[in-house]
Design an enzyme around this catalytic site. Structure first.
Site, PDB file in Angstrom:
ATOM      1  N   THR A  61       0.842  -1.190   0.000  1.00 38.15           N
ATOM      2  CA  THR A  61       0.000   0.000   0.000  1.00 38.15           C
ATOM      3  C   THR A  61       0.882   1.246   0.000  1.00 38.15           C
ATOM      4  O   THR A  61       2.094   1.165  -0.202  1.00 38.15           O
ATOM      5  CB  THR A  61      -1.035  -0.071   1.150  1.00 38.15           C
ATOM      6  OG1 THR A  61      -1.938   1.017   1.004  1.00 38.15           O
ATOM      7  CG2 THR A  61      -0.408  -0.055   2.525  1.00 38.15           C
ATOM      8  N   LYS A  65       3.397   1.285  -3.805  1.00 42.55           N
ATOM      9  CA  LYS A  65       2.792   0.554  -4.928  1.00 42.55           C
ATOM     10  C   LYS A  65       3.542   0.740  -6.252  1.00 42.55           C
ATOM     11  O   LYS A  65       3.650  -0.192  -7.037  1.00 42.55           O
ATOM     12  CB  LYS A  65       1.338   0.996  -5.134  1.00 42.55           C
ATOM     13  CG  LYS A  65       0.397   0.546  -4.031  1.00 42.55           C
ATOM     14  CD  LYS A  65      -1.036   0.938  -4.396  1.00 42.55           C
ATOM     15  CE  LYS A  65      -1.953   0.797  -3.215  1.00 42.55           C
ATOM     16  NZ  LYS A  65      -3.362   1.047  -3.551  1.00 42.55           N
ATOM     17  N   ASN A  86      -0.411  -3.812  -6.053  1.00 45.67           N
ATOM     18  CA  ASN A  86      -0.869  -3.863  -4.657  1.00 45.67           C
ATOM     19  C   ASN A  86      -0.869  -5.293  -4.108  1.00 45.67           C
ATOM     20  O   ASN A  86      -1.122  -5.498  -2.925  1.00 45.67           O
ATOM     21  CB  ASN A  86      -2.266  -3.233  -4.499  1.00 45.67           C
ATOM     22  CG  ASN A  86      -3.378  -4.192  -4.870  1.00 45.67           C
ATOM     23  OD1 ASN A  86      -3.202  -5.054  -5.730  1.00 45.67           O
ATOM     24  ND2 ASN A  86      -4.524  -4.043  -4.232  1.00 45.67           N
ATOM     25  N   ASP A 102      -7.016  -3.383  -7.057  1.00 40.99           N
ATOM     26  CA  ASP A 102      -7.802  -2.224  -6.591  1.00 40.99           C
ATOM     27  C   ASP A 102      -8.995  -1.925  -7.494  1.00 40.99           C
ATOM     28  O   ASP A 102     -10.115  -1.717  -7.013  1.00 40.99           O
ATOM     29  CB  ASP A 102      -6.911  -0.981  -6.502  1.00 40.99           C
ATOM     30  CG  ASP A 102      -5.973  -1.025  -5.300  1.00 40.99           C
ATOM     31  OD1 ASP A 102      -6.338  -1.669  -4.289  1.00 40.99           O
ATOM     32  OD2 ASP A 102      -4.892  -0.416  -5.377  1.00 40.99           O
ATOM     33  N   GLY A 126     -10.225  13.120 -10.187  1.00 37.69           N
ATOM     34  CA  GLY A 126      -8.835  12.821  -9.818  1.00 37.69           C
ATOM     35  C   GLY A 126      -8.132  12.072 -10.929  1.00 37.69           C
ATOM     36  O   GLY A 126      -8.771  11.367 -11.731  1.00 37.69           O
ATOM     37  N   ALA A 127      -6.823  12.241 -10.990  1.00 39.99           N
ATOM     38  CA  ALA A 127      -6.036  11.584 -12.037  1.00 39.99           C
ATOM     39  C   ALA A 127      -4.717  11.067 -11.469  1.00 39.99           C
ATOM     40  O   ALA A 127      -3.701  11.029 -12.161  1.00 39.99           O
ATOM     41  CB  ALA A 127      -5.797  12.558 -13.189  1.00 39.99           C
ATOM     42  N   ARG A 151      -7.946  18.597 -10.963  1.00 40.36           N
ATOM     43  CA  ARG A 151      -7.472  19.948 -10.659  1.00 40.36           C
ATOM     44  C   ARG A 151      -6.360  20.348 -11.635  1.00 40.36           C
ATOM     45  O   ARG A 151      -6.383  21.422 -12.205  1.00 40.36           O
ATOM     46  CB  ARG A 151      -6.973  19.931  -9.205  1.00 40.36           C
ATOM     47  CG  ARG A 151      -6.742  21.229  -8.565  1.00 40.36           C
ATOM     48  CD  ARG A 151      -6.466  21.021  -7.093  1.00 40.36           C
ATOM     49  NE  ARG A 151      -5.357  20.078  -6.851  1.00 40.36           N
ATOM     50  CZ  ARG A 151      -4.889  19.775  -5.654  1.00 40.36           C
ATOM     51  NH1 ARG A 151      -5.432  20.318  -4.578  1.00 40.36           N
ATOM     52  NH2 ARG A 151      -3.895  18.930  -5.522  1.00 40.36           N
ATOM     53  N   HIS A 153      -5.291  19.758 -15.011  1.00 42.80           N
ATOM     54  CA  HIS A 153      -5.953  19.205 -16.201  1.00 42.80           C
ATOM     55  C   HIS A 153      -5.022  18.314 -17.027  1.00 42.80           C
ATOM     56  O   HIS A 153      -5.446  17.276 -17.560  1.00 42.80           O
ATOM     57  CB  HIS A 153      -6.498  20.357 -17.045  1.00 42.80           C
ATOM     58  CG  HIS A 153      -7.288  19.909 -18.239  1.00 42.80           C
ATOM     59  ND1 HIS A 153      -8.327  19.000 -18.136  1.00 42.80           N
ATOM     60  CD2 HIS A 153      -7.183  20.230 -19.548  1.00 42.80           C
ATOM     61  CE1 HIS A 153      -8.828  18.785 -19.341  1.00 42.80           C
ATOM     62  NE2 HIS A 153      -8.156  19.518 -20.213  1.00 42.80           N
ATOM     63  N   GLY A 237     -15.378   3.952   0.487  1.00 38.96           N
ATOM     64  CA  GLY A 237     -14.418   2.975  -0.022  1.00 38.96           C
ATOM     65  C   GLY A 237     -14.171   1.758   0.848  1.00 38.96           C
ATOM     66  O   GLY A 237     -13.295   0.954   0.551  1.00 38.96           O
TER      67      GLY A 237
HETATM   68  P1  ATR Z   1      -3.602   8.532  -5.210  1.00 46.23           P
HETATM   69  O1  ATR Z   1      -2.520   7.543  -5.494  1.00 46.23           O
HETATM   70  O2  ATR Z   1      -4.393   8.251  -3.953  1.00 46.23           O
HETATM   71  O3  ATR Z   1      -4.495   8.749  -6.387  1.00 46.23           O
HETATM   72  P2  ATR Z   1      -2.144  10.902  -5.844  1.00 46.23           P
HETATM   73  O4  ATR Z   1      -1.498  10.182  -6.967  1.00 46.23           O
HETATM   74  O5  ATR Z   1      -1.333  11.787  -4.952  1.00 46.23           O
HETATM   75  O6  ATR Z   1      -2.847   9.893  -4.859  1.00 46.23           O
HETATM   76  O7  ATR Z   1      -3.360  11.722  -6.447  1.00 46.23           O
HETATM   77  C1  ATR Z   1      -4.198  12.511  -5.672  1.00 46.23           C
HETATM   78  C2  ATR Z   1      -5.312  13.054  -6.561  1.00 46.23           C
HETATM   79  O8  ATR Z   1      -6.172  13.849  -5.754  1.00 46.23           O
HETATM   80  C3  ATR Z   1      -4.819  13.964  -7.669  1.00 46.23           C
HETATM   81  O9  ATR Z   1      -5.668  13.801  -8.779  1.00 46.23           O
HETATM   82  C4  ATR Z   1      -4.988  15.343  -7.043  1.00 46.23           C
HETATM   83  O10 ATR Z   1      -5.116  16.391  -7.968  1.00 46.23           O
HETATM   84  P3  ATR Z   1      -3.797  17.078  -8.632  1.00 46.23           P
HETATM   85  O11 ATR Z   1      -3.339  16.126  -9.688  1.00 46.23           O
HETATM   86  O12 ATR Z   1      -4.284  18.354  -9.171  1.00 46.23           O
HETATM   87  O13 ATR Z   1      -2.814  17.238  -7.512  1.00 46.23           O
HETATM   88  C5  ATR Z   1      -6.273  15.144  -6.308  1.00 46.23           C
HETATM   89  N1  ATR Z   1      -6.492  16.110  -5.212  1.00 46.23           N
HETATM   90  C6  ATR Z   1      -5.861  16.156  -4.022  1.00 46.23           C
HETATM   91  N2  ATR Z   1      -6.356  17.141  -3.255  1.00 46.23           N
HETATM   92  C7  ATR Z   1      -7.340  17.734  -3.981  1.00 46.23           C
HETATM   93  C8  ATR Z   1      -8.235  18.819  -3.750  1.00 46.23           C
HETATM   94  N3  ATR Z   1      -8.241  19.485  -2.593  1.00 46.23           N
HETATM   95  N4  ATR Z   1      -9.109  19.148  -4.728  1.00 46.23           N
HETATM   96  C9  ATR Z   1      -9.122  18.469  -5.899  1.00 46.23           C
HETATM   97  N5  ATR Z   1      -8.308  17.442  -6.189  1.00 46.23           N
HETATM   98  C10 ATR Z   1      -7.422  17.085  -5.243  1.00 46.23           C
END
Ligand code: ATR
EC number: 1.1.1.25
Length: 273
Positions: A61, A65, A86, A102, A126-127, A151, A153, A237
Site C-alpha cells: 500500500t 505501490k 498492490n 484495486d 482525480g487523475a 485539478r 488538467h 471505499g
Molecule cells: P492517489 O494515489 O491516492 O491517487 P495521488 O497520486 O497523490 O494519490 O493523487 C491525488 C489526486 O487527488 C490527484 O488527482 C490530485 O489532484 P492534482 O493532480 O491536481 O494534484 C487530487 N487532489 C488532491 N487534493 C485535492 C483537492 N483538494 N481538490 C481536488 N483534487 C485534489
C-alpha cells in the site's frame, strides 16, 4: 504456516490483517497475515528478505505501490495498466508475480451496491494513482462515457490518452463538465484534508450514485457534501477495501472468500454500525 503481510508506511492502522484473518477462517485456509512498515528507502530490501524467508505473498500500500511495480519479476496485464502493484504472489516456480486488485475491488463493490455501469455516464474525479488503477476495470464494464476531471488538467488529459484504446474516455476540466452523470467516483485525496474537489453542486441530482474511494468512521467530506445537494445513493471505499482484499486472497489461495459478512464485521470493528 504460510505467511502473508502488507507493506506500507504508515501501516499500523491497516485493516488488511483483520480482513484476511477472517477470510482465512471462513475458507479454512491455514495462513498468518501481518504488517511491515519499512523505512521509505528500505522497501526493496524488506520485500526481498520477506520472500527469502519463505513469505508466500504480500499486499503493498501507500507509498510503495509504484516501487513494487518495478521490483517484481512479472506483471499481470491489469497491474501493467495500473502502473502500480498492490498484490504480490510467489508462484510455485519461484516467480514474483505483481498484480493490482484495486480496480477490480472498486467494480465489485459498485456491483454489490446494485450500481449499473453498462451504458452509464461515469465521472471520475482525480487523475492520480487511484484513478489510474480504476480506469481499465471501469471501461471493461462498457459505460457509454467515462469523463476524467482533475485539478491539474494535464494529468487528466494524459490518462484519457493512455486509456483511449480501451473505451470512450475523455478529459474535461471541472468547469467544462456537463451533466447528467449516472455515477461520480471520487478518487482524489481531498477528503483526507477534509477538502472538496471543486465540483458544481448542479451536477448532483437525486438519481445519481456517489462513490468516494476514501472512508472513515463517519461520512467523508465529499459524501456529506453530495448528500447535502440531494444525492440519495452514497457509498464509501470500505467495500472496495474488502473486495480488493478478496481478489488478492483469490490470487494467492485459488479460493474466493465471501465479502458480505466480513464487511459487516469490519464496520463493527470501526464503530460504523
Ligand atoms: P492517489 O494515489 O491516492 O491517487 P495521488 O497520486 O497523490 O494519490 O493523487 C491525488 C489526486 O487527488 C490527484 O488527482 C490530485 O489532484 P492534482 O493532480 O491536481 O494534484 C487530487 N487532489 C488532491 N487534493 C485535492 C483537492 N483538494 N481538490 C481536488 N483534487 C485534489
Amino acid at each position: 504456516m504460510d505467511r502473508y503481510l502488507v507493506f506500507g508506511h504508515p501501516v499500523r492502522h491497516s485493516k488488511s490483517p483483520f480482513i484476511h484473518t477472517l477470510f482465512a477462517r471462513q475458507t479454512q485456509q491455514e495462513l498468518e497475515y501481518g504488517l511491515a512498515e519499512p523505512a521509505v528507502d528500505e522497501f526493496a530490501q524488506a520485500l526481498r528478505t520477506f520472500f527469502d524467508q519463505g513469505g508466500k505473498g504480500c499486499n503493498v500500500t501507500v507509498p510503495f505501490k509504484e516501487q513494487a511495480f518495478t521490483l517484481v519479476d512479472r506483471l499481470s496485464p491489469r497491474a501493467k495498466r495500473a502502473g502500480a502493484v498492490n498484490t504480490i504472489k510467489l508462484t510455485d516456480d519461484g516467480v514474483l508475480l505483481g498484480d493490482n486488485t484495486d480496480g477490480a475491488g472498486l467494480v465489485a463493490d459498485l456491483k454489490s451496491h446494485g450500481v449499473t455501469l453498462a451504458d452509464s455516464r461515469i465521472l471520475l474525479l482525480g487523475a492520480g494513482g487511484a484513478a489510474r488503477g480504476a480506469l481499465a476495470p471501469l471501461l471493461a464494464e462498457l459505460p457509454s462515457e467515462l469523463v476524467v476531471t482533475n485539478r491539474t488538467h494535464a494529468k487528466a488529459q494524459q490518462l484519457a490518452a493512455e486509456f483511449h484504446d480501451l473505451g470512450p474516455v475523455t478529459a474535461q476540466t471541472y468547469e467544462q463538465l456537463a451533466g447528467p452523470f449516472d455515477l461520480v467516483i471520487n478518487s482524489t485525496s481531498a477528503s483526507l484534508q477534509g477538502a472538496l474537489p471543486p465540483l458544481a453542486p448542479a451536477l448532483i441530482h437525486t438519481d445519481i450514485a456517489i462513490y468516494d474511494m476514501m472512508y472513515g468512521a463517519s461520512d467523508t467530506a465529499f459524501i456529506s457534501w453530495a448528500k447535502q445537494h440531494g444525492a440519495r445513493q452514497t457509498m464509501d471505499g470500505l467495500g472496495m477495501l474488502v473486495e480488493q482484499a478478496a481478489e488478492a486472497f483469490t490470487v494467492w489461495r485459488g479460493i474466493r472468500p465471501g465479502t458480505k459478512q466480513v464487511l459487516r464485521e469490519l464496520k463493527r470493528n470501526l464503530g460504523v454500525i
